[in-house]
Design a protein around this motif. Structure first.
Motif, PDB file in Angstrom:
ATOM      1  N   ARG A 267       0.845  -1.204   0.000  1.00  0.00           N
ATOM      2  CA  ARG A 267       0.000   0.000   0.000  1.00  0.00           C
ATOM      3  C   ARG A 267       0.879   1.253   0.000  1.00  0.00           C
ATOM      4  NH1 ARG A 267      -3.397   3.021  -2.039  1.00  0.00           N
ATOM      5  NH2 ARG A 267      -4.290   4.556  -0.664  1.00  0.00           N
ATOM      6  N   SER A 268       1.979   1.205   0.728  1.00  0.00           N
ATOM      7  CA  SER A 268       2.894   2.351   0.747  1.00  0.00           C
ATOM      8  C   SER A 268       3.461   2.617  -0.640  1.00  0.00           C
ATOM      9  CB  SER A 268       4.046   2.107   1.726  1.00  0.00           C
ATOM     10  OG  SER A 268       3.562   1.998   3.031  1.00  0.00           O
ATOM     11  N   LYS A 269       3.801   1.559  -1.362  1.00  0.00           N
ATOM     12  CA  LYS A 269       4.301   1.715  -2.730  1.00  0.00           C
ATOM     13  C   LYS A 269       3.244   2.358  -3.618  1.00  0.00           C
ATOM     14  CE  LYS A 269       7.463  -2.220  -2.672  1.00  0.00           C
ATOM     15  NZ  LYS A 269       7.718  -3.565  -3.199  1.00  0.00           N
ATOM     16  N   GLU A 270       1.994   1.903  -3.464  1.00  0.00           N
ATOM     17  CA  GLU A 270       0.905   2.474  -4.259  1.00  0.00           C
ATOM     18  C   GLU A 270       0.740   3.964  -3.957  1.00  0.00           C
ATOM     19  OE1 GLU A 270      -2.597   0.203  -3.414  1.00  0.00           O
ATOM     20  OE2 GLU A 270      -1.733  -1.656  -4.186  1.00  0.00           O
ATOM     21  N   VAL A 271       0.752   4.304  -2.671  1.00  0.00           N
ATOM     22  CA  VAL A 271       0.593   5.709  -2.275  1.00  0.00           C
ATOM     23  C   VAL A 271       1.757   6.532  -2.816  1.00  0.00           C
ATOM     24  CG1 VAL A 271       0.603   7.279  -0.289  1.00  0.00           C
ATOM     25  CG2 VAL A 271      -0.816   5.218  -0.242  1.00  0.00           C
ATOM     26  N   PHE A 272       2.963   5.996  -2.740  1.00  0.00           N
ATOM     27  CA  PHE A 272       4.136   6.698  -3.260  1.00  0.00           C
ATOM     28  C   PHE A 272       3.987   6.969  -4.756  1.00  0.00           C
ATOM     29  CE2 PHE A 272       8.311   6.569  -5.323  1.00  0.00           C
ATOM     30  CZ  PHE A 272       8.906   7.661  -4.700  1.00  0.00           C
ATOM     31  N   GLN A 273       3.557   5.961  -5.496  1.00  0.00           N
ATOM     32  CA  GLN A 273       3.380   6.117  -6.940  1.00  0.00           C
ATOM     33  C   GLN A 273       2.313   7.165  -7.243  1.00  0.00           C
ATOM     34  OE1 GLN A 273       5.305   5.322  -9.093  1.00  0.00           O
ATOM     35  NE2 GLN A 273       6.229   3.352  -8.719  1.00  0.00           N
ATOM     36  N   GLU A 274       1.199   7.116  -6.490  1.00  0.00           N
ATOM     37  CA  GLU A 274       0.135   8.100  -6.683  1.00  0.00           C
ATOM     38  C   GLU A 274       0.658   9.513  -6.433  1.00  0.00           C
ATOM     39  OE1 GLU A 274      -2.976   6.885  -4.026  1.00  0.00           O
ATOM     40  OE2 GLU A 274      -3.406   5.073  -5.145  1.00  0.00           O
ATOM     41  N   GLN A 275       1.410   9.677  -5.359  1.00  0.00           N
ATOM     42  CA  GLN A 275       1.945  10.996  -5.033  1.00  0.00           C
ATOM     43  C   GLN A 275       2.964  11.451  -6.072  1.00  0.00           C
ATOM     44  OE1 GLN A 275       0.718  12.995  -2.726  1.00  0.00           O
ATOM     45  NE2 GLN A 275      -0.727  11.387  -2.194  1.00  0.00           N
ATOM     46  N   ARG A 276       3.764  10.531  -6.573  1.00  0.00           N
ATOM     47  CA  ARG A 276       4.741  10.870  -7.605  1.00  0.00           C
ATOM     48  C   ARG A 276       4.043  11.367  -8.863  1.00  0.00           C
ATOM     49  NH1 ARG A 276       6.839   6.493 -10.387  1.00  0.00           N
ATOM     50  NH2 ARG A 276       6.889   7.470 -12.378  1.00  0.00           N
ATOM     51  N   VAL A 277       2.967  10.680  -9.250  1.00  0.00           N
ATOM     52  CA  VAL A 277       2.206  11.086 -10.434  1.00  0.00           C
ATOM     53  C   VAL A 277       1.596  12.471 -10.199  1.00  0.00           C
ATOM     54  CG1 VAL A 277       0.127  10.584 -11.793  1.00  0.00           C
ATOM     55  CG2 VAL A 277       1.744   8.756 -11.262  1.00  0.00           C
ATOM     56  N   ARG A 278       1.033  12.688  -9.025  1.00  0.00           N
ATOM     57  CA  ARG A 278       0.448  14.003  -8.721  1.00  0.00           C
ATOM     58  C   ARG A 278       1.511  15.090  -8.767  1.00  0.00           C
ATOM     59  NH1 ARG A 278      -2.782  13.952  -3.337  1.00  0.00           N
ATOM     60  NH2 ARG A 278      -3.119  16.101  -3.994  1.00  0.00           N
ATOM     61  N   LEU A 279       2.689  14.801  -8.245  1.00  0.00           N
ATOM     62  CA  LEU A 279       3.776  15.784  -8.266  1.00  0.00           C
ATOM     63  C   LEU A 279       4.206  16.084  -9.697  1.00  0.00           C
ATOM     64  CD1 LEU A 279       5.862  17.531  -6.800  1.00  0.00           C
ATOM     65  CD2 LEU A 279       7.335  15.510  -6.685  1.00  0.00           C
ATOM     66  N   GLU A 280       4.353  15.057 -10.503  1.00  0.00           N
ATOM     67  CA  GLU A 280       4.743  15.262 -11.904  1.00  0.00           C
ATOM     68  C   GLU A 280       3.702  16.099 -12.644  1.00  0.00           C
ATOM     69  OE1 GLU A 280       5.339  11.283 -13.291  1.00  0.00           O
ATOM     70  OE2 GLU A 280       7.376  11.169 -12.482  1.00  0.00           O
ATOM     71  N   GLU A 281       2.422  15.829 -12.378  1.00  0.00           N
ATOM     72  CA  GLU A 281       1.360  16.613 -13.010  1.00  0.00           C
ATOM     73  C   GLU A 281       1.422  18.068 -12.556  1.00  0.00           C
ATOM     74  OE1 GLU A 281      -2.173  14.493 -11.891  1.00  0.00           O
ATOM     75  OE2 GLU A 281      -1.942  12.994 -13.464  1.00  0.00           O
ATOM     76  N   ALA A 282       1.650  18.272 -11.264  1.00  0.00           N
ATOM     77  CA  ALA A 282       1.737  19.640 -10.739  1.00  0.00           C
ATOM     78  C   ALA A 282       2.928  20.380 -11.343  1.00  0.00           C
ATOM     79  CB  ALA A 282       1.840  19.610  -9.211  1.00  0.00           C
ATOM     80  N   ILE A 283       4.041  19.702 -11.491  1.00  0.00           N
ATOM     81  CA  ILE A 283       5.219  20.329 -12.095  1.00  0.00           C
ATOM     82  C   ILE A 283       4.919  20.716 -13.541  1.00  0.00           C
ATOM     83  CG2 ILE A 283       7.563  19.857 -12.937  1.00  0.00           C
ATOM     84  CD1 ILE A 283       7.981  18.233 -10.326  1.00  0.00           C
ATOM     85  N   GLU A 284       4.282  19.826 -14.268  1.00  0.00           N
ATOM     86  CA  GLU A 284       3.950  20.114 -15.663  1.00  0.00           C
ATOM     87  C   GLU A 284       2.983  21.295 -15.759  1.00  0.00           C
ATOM     88  OE1 GLU A 284       4.500  20.036 -19.516  1.00  0.00           O
ATOM     89  OE2 GLU A 284       5.559  18.721 -18.141  1.00  0.00           O
ATOM     90  N   GLU A 285       1.987  21.324 -14.893  1.00  0.00           N
ATOM     91  CA  GLU A 285       1.046  22.448 -14.879  1.00  0.00           C
ATOM     92  C   GLU A 285       1.775  23.750 -14.545  1.00  0.00           C
ATOM     93  OE1 GLU A 285      -2.158  21.515 -12.219  1.00  0.00           O
ATOM     94  OE2 GLU A 285      -2.816  19.816 -13.428  1.00  0.00           O
TER      95      GLU A 285
END
Length: 103
Positions: free
Chosen positions: A57-75
């Protein structure tokens, strides 16, 4: 920067604390040694399984947060580029306005 609630960390701590508490209770329980060792072994296996679940579950949460961060950086990059273009257009317009005033 605000800190978001981390339910996964709380749940992992709760599970780990509960299992450690159960192990300590077993150690101090008035039972024969063999029975206590058997129960500790079972709890150890259960702990390994739960930790594996929490780890996944921690890995899943980490991946979700990484994707959100990448999206925020792109925005952020897109917003910065848009603002840059707006400022350049404004400067160009001001430059043309000054040139007309001088002429």
């Amino acid at each position: 920067m605000s800190r978001e609630p981390r339910g996964g960390e709380f749940l992992a701590g709760l599970i780990l604390g509960g299992l450690v508490g159960a192990a300590v209770a077993l150690l101090f329980a008035p039972q024969p040694g063999e029975e206590t060792r058997t129960r500790l072994r079972e709890k150890g296996i259960e702990l390994q399984e739960r930790l594996a679940e929490v780890g996944e579950r921690s890995k899943e949460v980490f991946q979700e947060q990484r994707v959100r961060l990448e999206e925020a950086i792109e925005e952020g990059k897109e917003a910065a580029e848009k603002k840059r273009e707006e400022i350049l257009a404004q400067l160009e317009a001001e430059k043309k306005g000054r040139a007309k005033q001088k002429a």
